[in-house]
Motif scaffolding. Sequence first.
Motif, PDB file in Angstrom:
ATOM      1  N   ALA A  73     -13.399  29.578 -47.759  1.00  0.00           N
ATOM      2  CA  ALA A  73     -14.480  29.687 -46.629  1.00  0.00           C
ATOM      3  C   ALA A  73     -13.986  29.125 -45.051  1.00  0.00           C
ATOM      4  O   ALA A  73     -14.389  29.733 -44.122  1.00  0.00           O
ATOM      5  CB  ALA A  73     -15.699  29.350 -47.046  1.00  0.00           C
ATOM      6  N   ASN A  74     -13.382  28.253 -45.488  1.00  0.00           N
ATOM      7  CA  ASN A  74     -12.977  27.342 -44.046  1.00  0.00           C
ATOM      8  C   ASN A  74     -12.054  28.125 -43.193  1.00  0.00           C
ATOM      9  O   ASN A  74     -11.884  28.397 -42.024  1.00  0.00           O
ATOM     10  CB  ASN A  74     -12.461  25.936 -44.145  1.00  0.00           C
ATOM     11  CG  ASN A  74     -11.359  25.841 -45.097  1.00  0.00           C
ATOM     12  OD1 ASN A  74     -11.560  25.974 -46.370  1.00  0.00           O
ATOM     13  ND2 ASN A  74     -10.385  24.911 -44.567  1.00  0.00           N
ATOM     14  N   MET A  77     -11.669  31.474 -43.746  1.00  0.00           N
ATOM     15  CA  MET A  77     -12.163  32.591 -43.342  1.00  0.00           C
ATOM     16  C   MET A  77     -13.098  32.416 -42.142  1.00  0.00           C
ATOM     17  O   MET A  77     -13.003  33.401 -41.163  1.00  0.00           O
ATOM     18  CB  MET A  77     -13.136  33.205 -44.482  1.00  0.00           C
ATOM     19  CG  MET A  77     -12.375  33.746 -45.634  1.00  0.00           C
ATOM     20  SD  MET A  77     -13.575  34.744 -46.733  1.00  0.00           S
ATOM     21  CE  MET A  77     -12.249  34.856 -48.248  1.00  0.00           C
ATOM     22  N   ARG A  78     -13.596  31.242 -41.840  1.00  0.00           N
ATOM     23  CA  ARG A  78     -14.506  30.977 -40.725  1.00  0.00           C
ATOM     24  C   ARG A  78     -13.420  30.946 -39.636  1.00  0.00           C
ATOM     25  O   ARG A  78     -13.922  31.464 -38.382  1.00  0.00           O
ATOM     26  CB  ARG A  78     -15.300  29.764 -40.777  1.00  0.00           C
ATOM     27  CG  ARG A  78     -16.384  30.057 -41.745  1.00  0.00           C
ATOM     28  CD  ARG A  78     -17.246  28.682 -41.905  1.00  0.00           C
ATOM     29  NE  ARG A  78     -16.774  27.555 -42.214  1.00  0.00           N
ATOM     30  CZ  ARG A  78     -17.140  27.276 -43.674  1.00  0.00           C
ATOM     31  NH1 ARG A  78     -17.916  27.982 -44.555  1.00  0.00           N
ATOM     32  NH2 ARG A  78     -16.565  26.135 -44.135  1.00  0.00           N
ATOM     33  N   GLU A  79     -12.520  30.318 -39.783  1.00  0.00           N
ATOM     34  CA  GLU A  79     -11.393  30.311 -38.682  1.00  0.00           C
ATOM     35  C   GLU A  79     -10.924  31.736 -38.365  1.00  0.00           C
ATOM     36  O   GLU A  79     -10.821  31.968 -36.964  1.00  0.00           O
ATOM     37  CB  GLU A  79     -10.092  29.434 -38.981  1.00  0.00           C
ATOM     38  CG  GLU A  79      -9.221  29.263 -37.966  1.00  0.00           C
ATOM     39  CD  GLU A  79      -8.012  28.406 -38.237  1.00  0.00           C
ATOM     40  OE1 GLU A  79      -6.593  28.888 -37.835  1.00  0.00           O
ATOM     41  OE2 GLU A  79      -8.240  27.541 -39.142  1.00  0.00           O
ATOM     42  N   LYS A  89     -12.558  34.514 -38.567  1.00  0.00           N
ATOM     43  CA  LYS A  89     -13.502  35.022 -37.955  1.00  0.00           C
ATOM     44  C   LYS A  89     -13.906  34.625 -36.585  1.00  0.00           C
ATOM     45  O   LYS A  89     -14.096  35.438 -35.757  1.00  0.00           O
ATOM     46  CB  LYS A  89     -14.867  35.054 -38.619  1.00  0.00           C
ATOM     47  CG  LYS A  89     -16.027  35.791 -38.122  1.00  0.00           C
ATOM     48  CD  LYS A  89     -17.430  35.648 -39.182  1.00  0.00           C
ATOM     49  CE  LYS A  89     -18.421  36.478 -38.520  1.00  0.00           C
ATOM     50  NZ  LYS A  89     -19.616  36.534 -39.408  1.00  0.00           N
ATOM     51  N   ALA A  90     -13.728  33.462 -36.350  1.00  0.00           N
ATOM     52  CA  ALA A  90     -13.848  33.074 -34.902  1.00  0.00           C
ATOM     53  C   ALA A  90     -12.505  33.251 -33.945  1.00  0.00           C
ATOM     54  O   ALA A  90     -12.482  33.240 -32.878  1.00  0.00           O
ATOM     55  CB  ALA A  90     -14.145  31.363 -34.722  1.00  0.00           C
ATOM     56  N   LYS A 137      -9.961  39.503 -39.549  1.00  0.00           N
ATOM     57  CA  LYS A 137     -11.035  39.585 -38.611  1.00  0.00           C
ATOM     58  C   LYS A 137     -11.759  40.869 -38.942  1.00  0.00           C
ATOM     59  O   LYS A 137     -13.097  40.687 -38.729  1.00  0.00           O
ATOM     60  CB  LYS A 137     -10.577  39.281 -37.172  1.00  0.00           C
ATOM     61  CG  LYS A 137     -11.817  39.004 -36.403  1.00  0.00           C
ATOM     62  CD  LYS A 137     -11.440  38.868 -34.876  1.00  0.00           C
ATOM     63  CE  LYS A 137     -12.693  38.711 -34.063  1.00  0.00           C
ATOM     64  NZ  LYS A 137     -12.445  38.552 -32.719  1.00  0.00           N
ATOM     65  N   ASP A 144     -16.045  39.513 -43.241  1.00  0.00           N
ATOM     66  CA  ASP A 144     -17.679  39.502 -43.610  1.00  0.00           C
ATOM     67  C   ASP A 144     -17.883  39.672 -45.100  1.00  0.00           C
ATOM     68  O   ASP A 144     -18.999  39.569 -45.571  1.00  0.00           O
ATOM     69  CB  ASP A 144     -18.401  40.031 -42.538  1.00  0.00           C
ATOM     70  CG  ASP A 144     -18.584  39.522 -41.271  1.00  0.00           C
ATOM     71  OD1 ASP A 144     -18.675  38.298 -41.173  1.00  0.00           O
ATOM     72  OD2 ASP A 144     -19.031  40.175 -40.387  1.00  0.00           O
ATOM     73  N   LEU A 189     -16.499  36.536 -47.365  1.00  0.00           N
ATOM     74  CA  LEU A 189     -17.287  35.150 -46.999  1.00  0.00           C
ATOM     75  C   LEU A 189     -18.427  34.738 -48.134  1.00  0.00           C
ATOM     76  O   LEU A 189     -18.171  33.583 -48.681  1.00  0.00           O
ATOM     77  CB  LEU A 189     -17.822  35.152 -45.594  1.00  0.00           C
ATOM     78  CG  LEU A 189     -16.913  34.239 -44.587  1.00  0.00           C
ATOM     79  CD1 LEU A 189     -17.620  34.443 -43.264  1.00  0.00           C
ATOM     80  CD2 LEU A 189     -16.899  32.764 -44.982  1.00  0.00           C
ATOM     81  N   GLU A 209     -15.284  26.705 -50.794  1.00  0.00           N
ATOM     82  CA  GLU A 209     -15.088  25.525 -49.890  1.00  0.00           C
ATOM     83  C   GLU A 209     -14.014  24.728 -50.105  1.00  0.00           C
ATOM     84  O   GLU A 209     -13.771  24.224 -51.263  1.00  0.00           O
ATOM     85  CB  GLU A 209     -16.452  24.653 -49.555  1.00  0.00           C
ATOM     86  CG  GLU A 209     -17.508  25.428 -49.031  1.00  0.00           C
ATOM     87  CD  GLU A 209     -17.474  25.912 -47.595  1.00  0.00           C
ATOM     88  OE1 GLU A 209     -16.671  25.378 -46.913  1.00  0.00           O
ATOM     89  OE2 GLU A 209     -18.307  26.707 -47.268  1.00  0.00           O
TER      90      GLU A 209
END
Length: 347
Positions: free
Chosen positions: A273-274, A276-278, A280-281, A334, A338, A341, A346
């Motif tokens: 998840a970490n 994937m968050r990167e 996405k951002a 990117k 969604d 995620l 984690e």
Amino acid sequence: MPHKRTTRIAAVAATLTLGVALTACTGNTPQNTGGGTNQGGARVANDEPGKKVVIGFSAPAADHGWMAAITNAAKAEAGKYSDVELKVVEGTNDVNLQISQVETFINDKVDAIVLLPFDGAALTPVALKAMKAGITVINVDREFDSPFAARSTVLGDNYGMGVSAGTYVCDRLKGKSDAVVAEIAGIDSLPLTQDRSKGFADALSGCGLKVANRVAAEFTVESGERAAANLLQAARKIDAIWNHDDDQGVGVAAAIKNSGRGEFFMVGGAGSANVMREIKADNGPHKATVIYPSTQGADGIRLARLAVQGKALGDLVEVEVPREVQLFAPVVTKDNVDRYLPTAFES
């Protein structure tokens, strides 16, 4: 842990072109209650409560994010069914203790055992014993030595991970024949690492590239940081890096930050998840990660329930659950992050 490679690069590449992320057991989702039809034309009501099923679950110690997610997902999945009683033993990396845990399940006369063995070969005899006792065994991720040791096996696709990562790198570096591609592998002695590297090399060869710099880590944060630091010292210029494992990738990211380097993009592995968050951002080196599903334990729970109750997968015509389910290794970017995620782990 390791398992045989059952896909060829052409077949995997074709699947990637379709852009379809295949998953196991989707016919049992609540919105699909009633499932499909069997060969006789009767409805397959996968989610309707049936005979009570007692399932024993055993997996290695949750010493990193992916393994913790395996057990947590299995517990959550079992909790969705009123007809499932799940008995979970403490995760262990002690082979003898895990054998003892399975022996206890056999003595307790559970209906099914979902087992992610610390060592597939070492757990084969006790799994065979369970099957001979009439207990349905579902083997997860690390294959047994005998096909008779499990009713069904749920696998990820290590070779396919490498193909997916290599195909993405080829697409990003299209036309750049002098590109420098680096690889941070896992434990080199493991067949799963060898399969991932083979798939990566095969995919790169299709676009005229190859791995110029390669180091191996040990699937830990500390080893990832150490291996990445060595790689960055050895290679003054890099265009792309594939890191096999997002858990060790936490250390890889730390080494990159300390180096001040930023001329390359990264592809992760496993699908945390970490990362994937990167993605996405879009504020770090990670532009993609390749999933090695942490849903395998949950899929094992579903298969165990269906097998014991004599049900089938709703999306298949076959009236029995399959002998083997190999999950897809999609690339998360990117554009589609969604979608993945919600089931990411984690690190």
